[in-house]
Design a protein around this motif. Sequence first.
Motif, mmCIF file in Angstrom:
data_model
loop_
_atom_site.group_PDB
_atom_site.id
_atom_site.type_symbol
_atom_site.label_atom_id
_atom_site.label_comp_id
_atom_site.label_asym_id
_atom_site.label_seq_id
_atom_site.Cartn_x
_atom_site.Cartn_y
_atom_site.Cartn_z
ATOM 1 N N ALA A 63 0.832 -1.204 0.000
ATOM 2 C CA ALA A 63 0.000 0.000 0.000
ATOM 3 C C ALA A 63 0.864 1.249 0.000
ATOM 4 O O ALA A 63 0.578 2.218 -0.724
ATOM 5 N N LEU A 64 1.918 1.236 0.789
ATOM 6 C CA LEU A 64 2.805 2.393 0.860
ATOM 7 C C LEU A 64 3.433 2.683 -0.504
ATOM 8 O O LEU A 64 3.521 3.838 -0.936
ATOM 9 N N THR A 65 3.870 1.634 -1.200
ATOM 10 C CA THR A 65 4.451 1.812 -2.531
ATOM 11 C C THR A 65 3.437 2.435 -3.485
ATOM 12 O O THR A 65 3.754 3.355 -4.247
ATOM 13 N N LEU A 66 2.190 1.957 -3.436
ATOM 14 C CA LEU A 66 1.152 2.482 -4.321
ATOM 15 C C LEU A 66 0.756 3.903 -3.935
ATOM 16 O O LEU A 66 0.559 4.755 -4.816
ATOM 17 N N PHE A 67 0.653 4.182 -2.624
ATOM 18 C CA PHE A 67 0.330 5.549 -2.202
ATOM 19 C C PHE A 67 1.397 6.523 -2.690
ATOM 20 O O PHE A 67 1.101 7.642 -3.114
ATOM 21 N N ALA A 68 2.666 6.100 -2.596
ATOM 22 C CA ALA A 68 3.769 6.971 -3.005
ATOM 23 C C ALA A 68 3.778 7.170 -4.523
ATOM 24 O O ALA A 68 4.089 8.255 -5.014
ATOM 25 N N ARG A 69 3.423 6.128 -5.263
ATOM 26 C CA ARG A 69 3.511 6.183 -6.731
ATOM 27 C C ARG A 69 2.342 6.933 -7.345
ATOM 28 O O ARG A 69 2.514 7.737 -8.271
ATOM 29 N N GLN A 70 1.121 6.672 -6.840
ATOM 30 C CA GLN A 70 -0.050 7.204 -7.539
ATOM 31 C C GLN A 70 -1.022 7.956 -6.640
ATOM 32 O O GLN A 70 -2.028 8.470 -7.124
ATOM 33 N N GLY A 71 -0.726 8.046 -5.352
ATOM 34 C CA GLY A 71 -1.595 8.785 -4.445
ATOM 35 C C GLY A 71 -2.630 7.897 -3.778
ATOM 36 O O GLY A 71 -2.962 6.804 -4.271
ATOM 37 N N PHE A 72 -3.151 8.369 -2.649
ATOM 38 C CA PHE A 72 -4.127 7.591 -1.874
ATOM 39 C C PHE A 72 -5.422 7.390 -2.659
ATOM 40 O O PHE A 72 -5.946 6.281 -2.754
ATOM 41 N N ALA A 73 -5.954 8.467 -3.243
ATOM 42 C CA ALA A 73 -7.260 8.391 -3.899
ATOM 43 C C ALA A 73 -7.247 7.434 -5.079
ATOM 44 O O ALA A 73 -8.234 6.730 -5.337
ATOM 45 N N ALA A 74 -6.138 7.386 -5.810
ATOM 46 C CA ALA A 74 -6.073 6.545 -7.014
ATOM 47 C C ALA A 74 -5.773 5.086 -6.709
ATOM 48 O O ALA A 74 -5.859 4.233 -7.586
ATOM 49 N N THR A 75 -5.415 4.780 -5.475
ATOM 50 C CA THR A 75 -5.079 3.409 -5.081
ATOM 51 C C THR A 75 -6.338 2.672 -4.633
ATOM 52 O O THR A 75 -7.142 3.214 -3.876
ATOM 53 N N THR A 76 -6.507 1.444 -5.071
ATOM 54 C CA THR A 76 -7.672 0.647 -4.695
ATOM 55 C C THR A 76 -7.248 -0.548 -3.851
ATOM 56 O O THR A 76 -6.092 -0.981 -3.883
ATOM 57 N N VAL A 77 -8.200 -1.087 -3.131
ATOM 58 C CA VAL A 77 -7.962 -2.300 -2.351
ATOM 59 C C VAL A 77 -7.543 -3.437 -3.277
ATOM 60 O O VAL A 77 -6.653 -4.235 -2.951
#
Length: 219
Positions: free
Chosen positions: A30-44
């Motif tokens: 999750a941290l990698t995805l939040f850093a790469r594309q932001g919280f809103a754009a990351t899905t479960v």
Amino acid sequence: MEEPTPPARRRGRPPKSEGRATQEHLLDAALTLFARQGFAATTVRQIAAAVGVRDSAIYGHFAGKQAIYDALFAAAGPASFDALRIDVDRLVESGPREAVPELVRLVMEGWASPRTRRFTSVLLREGTGGGGLGGLAAVIEEARDRLSEPFRRWQEAGLIRAELDPRQVVWELFAPLQVPRMLHLHAEATDGDLAAAQRLVDDHVAFFLSCVVPSGREN
């Protein structure tokens, strides 16, 4: 010669160690995805896919995406009495000149960990956890209340200046540590950044002790 038959996998819940490992993998993914594309754009679904589990498996560890963010925030947020595992009696016995640098070392050690440094960069962009600014303020106030206990007892022993408010002393110790943290303890921190942060921290601790410990006191 026949190959030995591997032991059958037990049915039911996975061992606790396996569950903890999956939880750690979910946090890192999750941290990698939040850093790469932001919280809103990351899905479960994306988080689950990065770990190689089904979407539903996440809910055995976290209530959802926001809960994962909140767990990362809890580790990277203000100094927590519980996270620091403070033994108040031991701190009081050590005295402020020994105990204060140790407290600060524990806080900075946590903030300097690779995961926390990565999340600090996300935090600067995304903001606070699920509780918003109100939740952050509540965490800070709880930390001030609980961390003030050793300072109050040092005051009673004459080791801290009597006219100072212990809660304010806690604030004056920990709030300035955010400066070296935000300047130097980010995702791309180099050895030079870590050294620069340590110099700022050492100077701050020395100045803090010179202000709060009565002159002539050795401990």
